[in-house]
Scaffold this motif. Sequence first.
Motif, PDB file in Angstrom:
ATOM      1  N   GLY A 101       0.794  -1.223   0.000  1.00  0.00           N
ATOM      2  CA  GLY A 101       0.000   0.000   0.000  1.00  0.00           C
ATOM      3  C   GLY A 101       0.824   1.269   0.000  1.00  0.00           C
ATOM      4  O   GLY A 101       1.808   1.401  -0.728  1.00  0.00           O
ATOM      5  N   ASP A 102       0.402   2.225   0.837  1.00  0.00           N
ATOM      6  CA  ASP A 102       1.049   3.538   0.879  1.00  0.00           C
ATOM      7  C   ASP A 102       2.513   3.461   1.277  1.00  0.00           C
ATOM      8  O   ASP A 102       3.337   4.239   0.787  1.00  0.00           O
ATOM      9  CB  ASP A 102       0.316   4.468   1.849  1.00  0.00           C
TER      10      ASP A 102
ATOM     11  N   VAL B 232      12.577  -6.120  -1.050  1.00  0.00           N
ATOM     12  CA  VAL B 232      12.101  -7.461  -0.746  1.00  0.00           C
ATOM     13  C   VAL B 232      10.637  -7.336  -0.342  1.00  0.00           C
ATOM     14  O   VAL B 232      10.303  -6.568   0.555  1.00  0.00           O
ATOM     15  CB  VAL B 232      12.907  -8.102   0.406  1.00  0.00           C
ATOM     16  N   LEU B 233       9.760  -8.065  -1.032  1.00  0.00           N
ATOM     17  CA  LEU B 233       8.334  -8.047  -0.716  1.00  0.00           C
ATOM     18  C   LEU B 233       7.992  -9.322   0.033  1.00  0.00           C
ATOM     19  O   LEU B 233       8.236 -10.419  -0.461  1.00  0.00           O
ATOM     20  CB  LEU B 233       7.502  -7.962  -1.996  1.00  0.00           C
ATOM     21  N   CYS B 234       7.450  -9.167   1.224  1.00  0.00           N
ATOM     22  CA  CYS B 234       7.167 -10.313   2.085  1.00  0.00           C
ATOM     23  C   CYS B 234       5.688 -10.406   2.437  1.00  0.00           C
ATOM     24  O   CYS B 234       5.214 -11.436   2.884  1.00  0.00           O
ATOM     25  CB  CYS B 234       8.013 -10.205   3.347  1.00  0.00           C
ATOM     26  N   GLY B 235       4.951  -9.357   2.264  1.00  0.00           N
ATOM     27  CA  GLY B 235       3.537  -9.358   2.607  1.00  0.00           C
ATOM     28  C   GLY B 235       2.888  -8.074   2.133  1.00  0.00           C
ATOM     29  O   GLY B 235       3.554  -7.190   1.617  1.00  0.00           O
ATOM     30  N   ALA B 236       1.587  -8.007   2.301  1.00  0.00           N
ATOM     31  CA  ALA B 236       0.839  -6.817   1.907  1.00  0.00           C
ATOM     32  C   ALA B 236      -0.303  -6.609   2.899  1.00  0.00           C
ATOM     33  O   ALA B 236      -1.475  -6.543   2.533  1.00  0.00           O
ATOM     34  CB  ALA B 236       0.328  -6.964   0.482  1.00  0.00           C
ATOM     35  N   ILE B 237       0.049  -6.513   4.162  1.00  0.00           N
ATOM     36  CA  ILE B 237      -0.948  -6.460   5.230  1.00  0.00           C
ATOM     37  C   ILE B 237      -1.937  -5.318   5.058  1.00  0.00           C
ATOM     38  O   ILE B 237      -3.084  -5.420   5.479  1.00  0.00           O
ATOM     39  CB  ILE B 237      -0.269  -6.419   6.619  1.00  0.00           C
ATOM     40  N   SER B 238      -1.530  -4.259   4.400  1.00  0.00           N
ATOM     41  CA  SER B 238      -2.438  -3.122   4.207  1.00  0.00           C
ATOM     42  C   SER B 238      -3.647  -3.498   3.359  1.00  0.00           C
ATOM     43  O   SER B 238      -4.667  -2.819   3.410  1.00  0.00           O
ATOM     44  CB  SER B 238      -1.696  -1.953   3.562  1.00  0.00           C
ATOM     45  N   ALA B 239      -3.558  -4.572   2.592  1.00  0.00           N
ATOM     46  CA  ALA B 239      -4.655  -4.963   1.708  1.00  0.00           C
ATOM     47  C   ALA B 239      -5.418  -6.189   2.200  1.00  0.00           C
ATOM     48  O   ALA B 239      -6.424  -6.566   1.606  1.00  0.00           O
ATOM     49  CB  ALA B 239      -4.106  -5.238   0.307  1.00  0.00           C
ATOM     50  N   TYR B 240      -4.972  -6.799   3.281  1.00  0.00           N
ATOM     51  CA  TYR B 240      -5.576  -8.064   3.712  1.00  0.00           C
ATOM     52  C   TYR B 240      -7.068  -7.943   4.009  1.00  0.00           C
ATOM     53  O   TYR B 240      -7.827  -8.847   3.720  1.00  0.00           O
ATOM     54  CB  TYR B 240      -4.854  -8.631   4.926  1.00  0.00           C
ATOM     55  N   ASN B 241      -7.501  -6.841   4.607  1.00  0.00           N
ATOM     56  CA  ASN B 241      -8.905  -6.673   4.964  1.00  0.00           C
ATOM     57  C   ASN B 241      -9.584  -5.571   4.156  1.00  0.00           C
ATOM     58  O   ASN B 241     -10.642  -5.076   4.558  1.00  0.00           O
ATOM     59  CB  ASN B 241      -9.032  -6.367   6.465  1.00  0.00           C
ATOM     60  N   ALA B 242      -8.991  -5.207   3.034  1.00  0.00           N
ATOM     61  CA  ALA B 242      -9.542  -4.126   2.212  1.00  0.00           C
ATOM     62  C   ALA B 242     -10.905  -4.524   1.648  1.00  0.00           C
ATOM     63  O   ALA B 242     -11.105  -5.666   1.220  1.00  0.00           O
ATOM     64  CB  ALA B 242      -8.581  -3.784   1.081  1.00  0.00           C
ATOM     65  N   GLN B 243     -11.814  -3.584   1.653  1.00  0.00           N
ATOM     66  CA  GLN B 243     -13.143  -3.818   1.086  1.00  0.00           C
ATOM     67  C   GLN B 243     -13.134  -3.691  -0.435  1.00  0.00           C
ATOM     68  O   GLN B 243     -13.961  -4.288  -1.110  1.00  0.00           O
ATOM     69  CB  GLN B 243     -14.144  -2.820   1.682  1.00  0.00           C
TER      70      GLN B 243
END
Length: 103
Positions: free
Chosen positions: A35-36, A52-63
Amino acid sequence: VDYKAPECKGAGGLTKALRKACPDGIDVYFDNVGGDALEACLRLANNRARFVLCGAISAYNAQTPPPGPPSLPNAISRRIRLEGFIVLDFAKHFGRAVEDLER
């Protein structure tokens, strides 16, 4: 940089804070937020930076889907390596390329 800090909120806030903390740009970044945070770091990335990309927690619960390439998380789960280049990276080979193309 604390991305949750008040000065990091709002348009460009995180980028400004990162620019202050990294005045010479970013060479290495480990991301598990996306995300941002990832966007701000990409704006400040130096040539040949390594991310290094390991996750994208900002999008996990995105509507709604986050902006950007919808398949970018595949780079994480499929362990994809992405590397940009421009034609000038191969300038020393131009002469040979022209010779090959003229045949």
